[in-house]
Design an enzyme around this catalytic site. Structure first.
Site, PDB file in Angstrom:
ATOM      1  N   ARG A  44       0.805  -1.231   0.000  1.00  0.00           N
ATOM      2  CA  ARG A  44       0.000   0.000   0.000  1.00  0.00           C
ATOM      3  C   ARG A  44       0.830   1.268   0.000  1.00  0.00           C
ATOM      4  NH1 ARG A  44      -3.073  -3.831   1.653  1.00  0.00           N
ATOM      5  NH2 ARG A  44      -1.113  -4.600   2.474  1.00  0.00           N
ATOM      6  N   THR A  45       1.787   1.353   0.895  1.00  0.00           N
ATOM      7  CA  THR A  45       2.526   2.617   1.020  1.00  0.00           C
ATOM      8  C   THR A  45       3.320   2.880  -0.257  1.00  0.00           C
ATOM      9  OG1 THR A  45       2.712   2.052   3.353  1.00  0.00           O
ATOM     10  CG2 THR A  45       3.962   3.948   2.603  1.00  0.00           C
ATOM     11  N   LYS A  73      27.857  -3.374  -2.396  1.00  0.00           N
ATOM     12  CA  LYS A  73      29.329  -3.263  -2.541  1.00  0.00           C
ATOM     13  C   LYS A  73      29.945  -2.581  -1.325  1.00  0.00           C
ATOM     14  CE  LYS A  73      28.345  -2.033  -7.244  1.00  0.00           C
ATOM     15  NZ  LYS A  73      28.402  -0.840  -8.083  1.00  0.00           N
ATOM     16  N   ARG A  94      11.180   3.599   3.259  1.00  0.00           N
ATOM     17  CA  ARG A  94      10.711   2.603   4.228  1.00  0.00           C
ATOM     18  C   ARG A  94      11.881   1.700   4.559  1.00  0.00           C
ATOM     19  NH1 ARG A  94       5.693  -1.206   4.591  1.00  0.00           N
ATOM     20  NH2 ARG A  94       4.799   0.852   4.975  1.00  0.00           N
ATOM     21  N   HIS A 127       5.299   5.398  11.628  1.00  0.00           N
ATOM     22  CA  HIS A 127       4.747   5.346  10.261  1.00  0.00           C
ATOM     23  C   HIS A 127       3.880   6.607  10.104  1.00  0.00           C
ATOM     24  CE1 HIS A 127       3.459   3.917   6.482  1.00  0.00           C
ATOM     25  NE2 HIS A 127       3.049   2.696   6.786  1.00  0.00           N
TER      26      HIS A 127
HETATM   27  N1   CP Z   1      -0.299   0.007   5.875  1.00  0.00           N
HETATM   28  C1   CP Z   1       0.889  -0.275   5.304  1.00  0.00           C
HETATM   29  O1   CP Z   1       1.930   0.319   5.615  1.00  0.00           O
HETATM   30  O2   CP Z   1       0.833  -1.244   4.336  1.00  0.00           O
HETATM   31  P1   CP Z   1       2.076  -1.743   3.480  1.00  0.00           P
HETATM   32  O3   CP Z   1       3.037  -2.399   4.431  1.00  0.00           O
HETATM   33  O4   CP Z   1       1.484  -2.689   2.471  1.00  0.00           O
HETATM   34  O5   CP Z   1       2.715  -0.538   2.842  1.00  0.00           O
END
Ligand code: CP
Length: 313
Positions: A44-45, A73, A94, A127
């Site tokens: 999703r993100t 490397k 992420r 998050h």
């Molecule tokens: N809600 C969320 O962060 O989903 P993903 O891990 O699929 O990005």
């Protein structure tokens, strides 16, 4: 700022419904480029940021596996981030490790060509853009029923290692009279740092393992999965998940105008039968994520005045 972002997300969402509106949005940031650096799995993100960029006419580059970058490397994290900043105008990242986005942002503060860094999920820690889309979902859902102010919000599941609930708790200080109910197995209770923050900002919360008892009191139930990826010795398996799951029986105890949220992906904690219930908001919630991320990008690039020009009079 939260109200502004929710308002922006709604304006963009409505504008995108028409062909001329979608074209106007594509003309908003066509010279901007984004790096999507996602070294921890995401559906999703990643997709919502990727599509948010495309909605605004931005181009995207991506690394989703460090094995395909020069990190393999031996290039340091700092040098990798600095390299991304040579090519793009914003880095969305992420990571499996906590604190990485903050580390990247600190690095940006000390180089001649800094670019903004967006935390798209860092370890089990934070998050923040998920919290923004959660606020947007709460805001939209309570439109006909007051506002977020004064609501009772239940958070259930693996609260100890769930970064979405941690980030959402921080934003609650911006609303009046919100009460939180943490519903979790004892070994996965909310961490002390978040509870200390809530105490400091006088946001009341209670903790319970009794979902059935809590349900009738809630205006929103935010369900989370067991974060099994952080297990070191199968800790999650020790939990009787049936006590922390929503199915037909739980729906009968929930208020008629309450909502059910989930950051997704889900495990067994929400029976798919719940999807048919009008109180299930999680599919709308994930789509809200795309609009909220469009709003975040517009804010970052200060493109609001150009959005105003694109909107019908
Ligand atoms: N809600 C969320 O962060 O989903 P993903 O891990 O699929 O990005």
């Amino acid at each position: 700022m939260l109200d502004e972002l929710c308002d922006l997300a709604t304006r963009v969402r409505l504008l995108a419904k028409s062909e001329p509106g979608a074209r106007a949005l594509r003309d908003l940031l066509p010279t901007r480029r984004a790096m999507l650096y996602f070294t921890q799995p995401s559906t999703r993100t990643f997709l919502s940021f990727n599509n948010a960029c495309h909605i605004l006419g931005m181009r995207t580059s991506e690394i989703r596996d460090p094995a395909t970058s020069s990190e393999v490397k031996g290039e340091s994290f700092e040098d990798s981030i600095r390299t991304f900043s040579s090519y793009v105008d914003v880095i969305v990242m992420r990571t499996k490790e906590s604190g990485r986005a903050a580390q990247a942002a600190r690095l940006m503060n000390n180089i001649p060509r800094p670019v903004p860094v967006i935390n798209a999920g860092s370890g089990s820690d934070q998050h923040p853009t998920q919290a923004l889309l959660d606020i947007y979902t709460l805001d939209r859902s309570f439109e006909g029923n007051g506002s977020i102010d004064g609501k009772v919000i239940g958070m259930m599941g693996d609260l100890k290692r769930g970064r979405t609930v941690r980030s959402l708790c921080y934003l609650m200080r911006n609303y009046r009279g919100v009460r939180l109910v943490f519903i979790a197995p004892e070994q996965f209770a909310m961490e002390a740092d978040v509870k200390a923050y809530l105490d400091e900002h006088q946001i009341p919360y209670t903790e319970t393992t009794d979902l059935a008892g809590a349900l009738p009191t809630l205006d929103a139930l935010y369900v989370t999965r067991m974060q099994t990826e952080w297990d070191t010795a199968g800790e999650s398996r020790a939990v009787d998940l049936s006590r922390f799951s929503v199915g037909e029986r739980e729906l009968t105890r929930l208020k008629r105008d309450a909502i059910i949220m989930h950051p997704l992906p889900r495990g067994p904690e929400i029976d798919p039968v719940v999807d048919q219930d009008p109180r299930a908001m999680y599919w709308r919630q994930e789509r809200n994520g795309m609009w909220m991320r469009v709003a975040v990008l517009i804010k970052i690039f200060a493109a609001e005045s150009r959005l105003l020009e694109a909107e019908p009079r």
